[in-house]
Design an enzyme around this catalytic site. Structure first.
Site, PDB file in Angstrom:
ATOM      1  N   PHE A  86      40.759  34.686  48.180  1.00  0.00           N
ATOM      2  CA  PHE A  86      40.740  35.978  47.496  1.00  0.00           C
ATOM      3  C   PHE A  86      39.633  36.841  48.098  1.00  0.00           C
ATOM      4  O   PHE A  86      38.523  36.371  48.316  1.00  0.00           O
ATOM      5  CB  PHE A  86      40.522  35.774  45.992  1.00  0.00           C
ATOM      6  CG  PHE A  86      40.930  36.948  45.168  1.00  0.00           C
ATOM      7  CD1 PHE A  86      42.267  37.200  44.927  1.00  0.00           C
ATOM      8  CD2 PHE A  86      39.987  37.805  44.649  1.00  0.00           C
ATOM      9  CE1 PHE A  86      42.658  38.291  44.163  1.00  0.00           C
ATOM     10  CE2 PHE A  86      40.355  38.898  43.892  1.00  0.00           C
ATOM     11  CZ  PHE A  86      41.694  39.145  43.649  1.00  0.00           C
ATOM     12  N   HIS A  92      37.037  39.406  33.064  1.00  0.00           N
ATOM     13  CA  HIS A  92      37.485  38.360  33.991  1.00  0.00           C
ATOM     14  C   HIS A  92      36.376  37.978  34.980  1.00  0.00           C
ATOM     15  O   HIS A  92      36.186  36.802  35.285  1.00  0.00           O
ATOM     16  CB  HIS A  92      38.733  38.859  34.736  1.00  0.00           C
ATOM     17  CG  HIS A  92      39.323  37.871  35.679  1.00  0.00           C
ATOM     18  ND1 HIS A  92      40.011  36.759  35.250  1.00  0.00           N
ATOM     19  CD2 HIS A  92      39.332  37.822  37.028  1.00  0.00           C
ATOM     20  CE1 HIS A  92      40.419  36.073  36.291  1.00  0.00           C
ATOM     21  NE2 HIS A  92      40.019  36.691  37.384  1.00  0.00           N
ATOM     22  N   PHE A  94      25.716  27.327  47.137  1.00  0.00           N
ATOM     23  CA  PHE A  94      26.485  28.379  46.469  1.00  0.00           C
ATOM     24  C   PHE A  94      26.435  29.657  47.293  1.00  0.00           C
ATOM     25  O   PHE A  94      25.438  30.381  47.282  1.00  0.00           O
ATOM     26  CB  PHE A  94      25.925  28.617  45.064  1.00  0.00           C
ATOM     27  CG  PHE A  94      26.766  29.511  44.215  1.00  0.00           C
ATOM     28  CD1 PHE A  94      27.935  29.041  43.639  1.00  0.00           C
ATOM     29  CD2 PHE A  94      26.387  30.814  43.977  1.00  0.00           C
ATOM     30  CE1 PHE A  94      28.716  29.864  42.836  1.00  0.00           C
ATOM     31  CE2 PHE A  94      27.148  31.652  43.178  1.00  0.00           C
ATOM     32  CZ  PHE A  94      28.321  31.176  42.607  1.00  0.00           C
ATOM     33  N   ALA A 119      38.036  31.720  43.508  1.00  0.00           N
ATOM     34  CA  ALA A 119      36.735  31.115  43.187  1.00  0.00           C
ATOM     35  C   ALA A 119      36.838  30.056  42.095  1.00  0.00           C
ATOM     36  O   ALA A 119      36.064  29.097  42.082  1.00  0.00           O
ATOM     37  CB  ALA A 119      35.739  32.204  42.779  1.00  0.00           C
ATOM     38  N   VAL A 120      37.791  30.194  41.191  1.00  0.00           N
ATOM     39  CA  VAL A 120      37.948  29.214  40.116  1.00  0.00           C
ATOM     40  C   VAL A 120      38.356  27.849  40.676  1.00  0.00           C
ATOM     41  O   VAL A 120      38.017  26.812  40.113  1.00  0.00           O
ATOM     42  CB  VAL A 120      38.980  29.726  39.079  1.00  0.00           C
ATOM     43  CG1 VAL A 120      39.344  28.649  38.081  1.00  0.00           C
ATOM     44  CG2 VAL A 120      38.432  30.942  38.355  1.00  0.00           C
ATOM     45  N   GLU A 121      39.044  27.845  41.803  1.00  0.00           N
ATOM     46  CA  GLU A 121      39.493  26.589  42.410  1.00  0.00           C
ATOM     47  C   GLU A 121      38.425  25.911  43.268  1.00  0.00           C
ATOM     48  O   GLU A 121      38.592  24.761  43.676  1.00  0.00           O
ATOM     49  CB  GLU A 121      40.751  26.831  43.253  1.00  0.00           C
ATOM     50  CG  GLU A 121      41.988  27.167  42.450  1.00  0.00           C
ATOM     51  CD  GLU A 121      42.049  28.619  41.963  1.00  0.00           C
ATOM     52  OE1 GLU A 121      42.744  28.867  40.974  1.00  0.00           O
ATOM     53  OE2 GLU A 121      41.387  29.498  42.559  1.00  0.00           O
ATOM     54  N   VAL A 146      34.195  35.504  47.161  1.00  0.00           N
ATOM     55  CA  VAL A 146      33.794  36.866  46.807  1.00  0.00           C
ATOM     56  C   VAL A 146      34.427  37.220  45.464  1.00  0.00           C
ATOM     57  O   VAL A 146      35.651  37.240  45.341  1.00  0.00           O
ATOM     58  CB  VAL A 146      34.256  37.881  47.881  1.00  0.00           C
ATOM     59  CG1 VAL A 146      33.796  39.286  47.510  1.00  0.00           C
ATOM     60  CG2 VAL A 146      33.749  37.484  49.260  1.00  0.00           C
ATOM     61  N   VAL A 147      33.585  37.478  44.470  1.00  0.00           N
ATOM     62  CA  VAL A 147      34.049  37.898  43.151  1.00  0.00           C
ATOM     63  C   VAL A 147      33.443  39.275  42.890  1.00  0.00           C
ATOM     64  O   VAL A 147      32.221  39.419  42.858  1.00  0.00           O
ATOM     65  CB  VAL A 147      33.620  36.900  42.050  1.00  0.00           C
ATOM     66  CG1 VAL A 147      34.171  37.330  40.696  1.00  0.00           C
ATOM     67  CG2 VAL A 147      34.064  35.486  42.390  1.00  0.00           C
ATOM     68  N   ILE A 148      34.310  40.268  42.730  1.00  0.00           N
ATOM     69  CA  ILE A 148      33.861  41.649  42.539  1.00  0.00           C
ATOM     70  C   ILE A 148      34.222  42.089  41.124  1.00  0.00           C
ATOM     71  O   ILE A 148      35.355  41.919  40.681  1.00  0.00           O
ATOM     72  CB  ILE A 148      34.506  42.583  43.590  1.00  0.00           C
ATOM     73  CG1 ILE A 148      34.111  42.114  45.001  1.00  0.00           C
ATOM     74  CG2 ILE A 148      34.077  44.030  43.356  1.00  0.00           C
ATOM     75  CD1 ILE A 148      34.876  42.782  46.124  1.00  0.00           C
TER      76      ILE A 148
END
Length: 154
Positions: A22, A89, A114, A57-59, A81-83
């Protein structure tokens, strides 16, 4: 007084990089930074680096747990990458990913670095993937290199 420190040179050590697909247009730069640091600074060969792609990212924690359970690697580097968007969410994904990766590290006694960006905007993510703010993928790899050597000395 005894002081224990680890170097960032780790030839012969094996590293797994788990990366979220993602936001790959940014994640690919994190991956390049991590591989560059492992090879250039750590002296790690291509044969000692394995890259595992997961959807998001959850996986990351589950893949890291499976890798750790095999006991074939000296460290794991998690990248993604989590935006932040307009919903909660972001908080759930960022928090659960971080917590899960920390749990894998403690449960399997293996460094899990991390390198998951958690940013407010695409611009902030790009800045941390090799432009103004350095490359957080490379920084995660440096942390993994150092921790492998610190744990060997403890």
């Amino acid at each position: 007084m005894k002081i224990i420190e680890g170097s960032k040179y780790a030839p012969g050590k094996k590293f797994a990089i788990v990366i979220s697909r993602f936001n790959d247009f940014i994640g690919s730069s994190l991956l390049a930074g991590a591989i560059d640091e492992l090879k250039r600074t750590g002296g790690v060969s291509d044969d000692d680096i394995t890259v595992v792609y997961v959807p998001g990212a959850v996986e990351l924690p589950l893949a890291a747990k499976r890798i750790a359970a095999k006991k074939q690697y000296d460290a794991i580097i998690a990248l993604g990458v989590v935006i932040r968007g307009g919903t909660p969410h972001f908080d759930l994904v960022a928090g659960e990913s971080n917590k899960g990766l920390a749990q894998v590290s403690l449960e399997y006694d293996i460094p899990v670095a991390f390198g998951v960006l958690t940013t407010e905007s695409i611009e902030q993510a790009i800045e941390r993937a090799g432009t103004k703010m350095g490359n957080k993928g490379g920084e995660a790899a440096l942390g993994a290199l150092e921790m492998v050597n610190v744990l060997d000395k403890i």
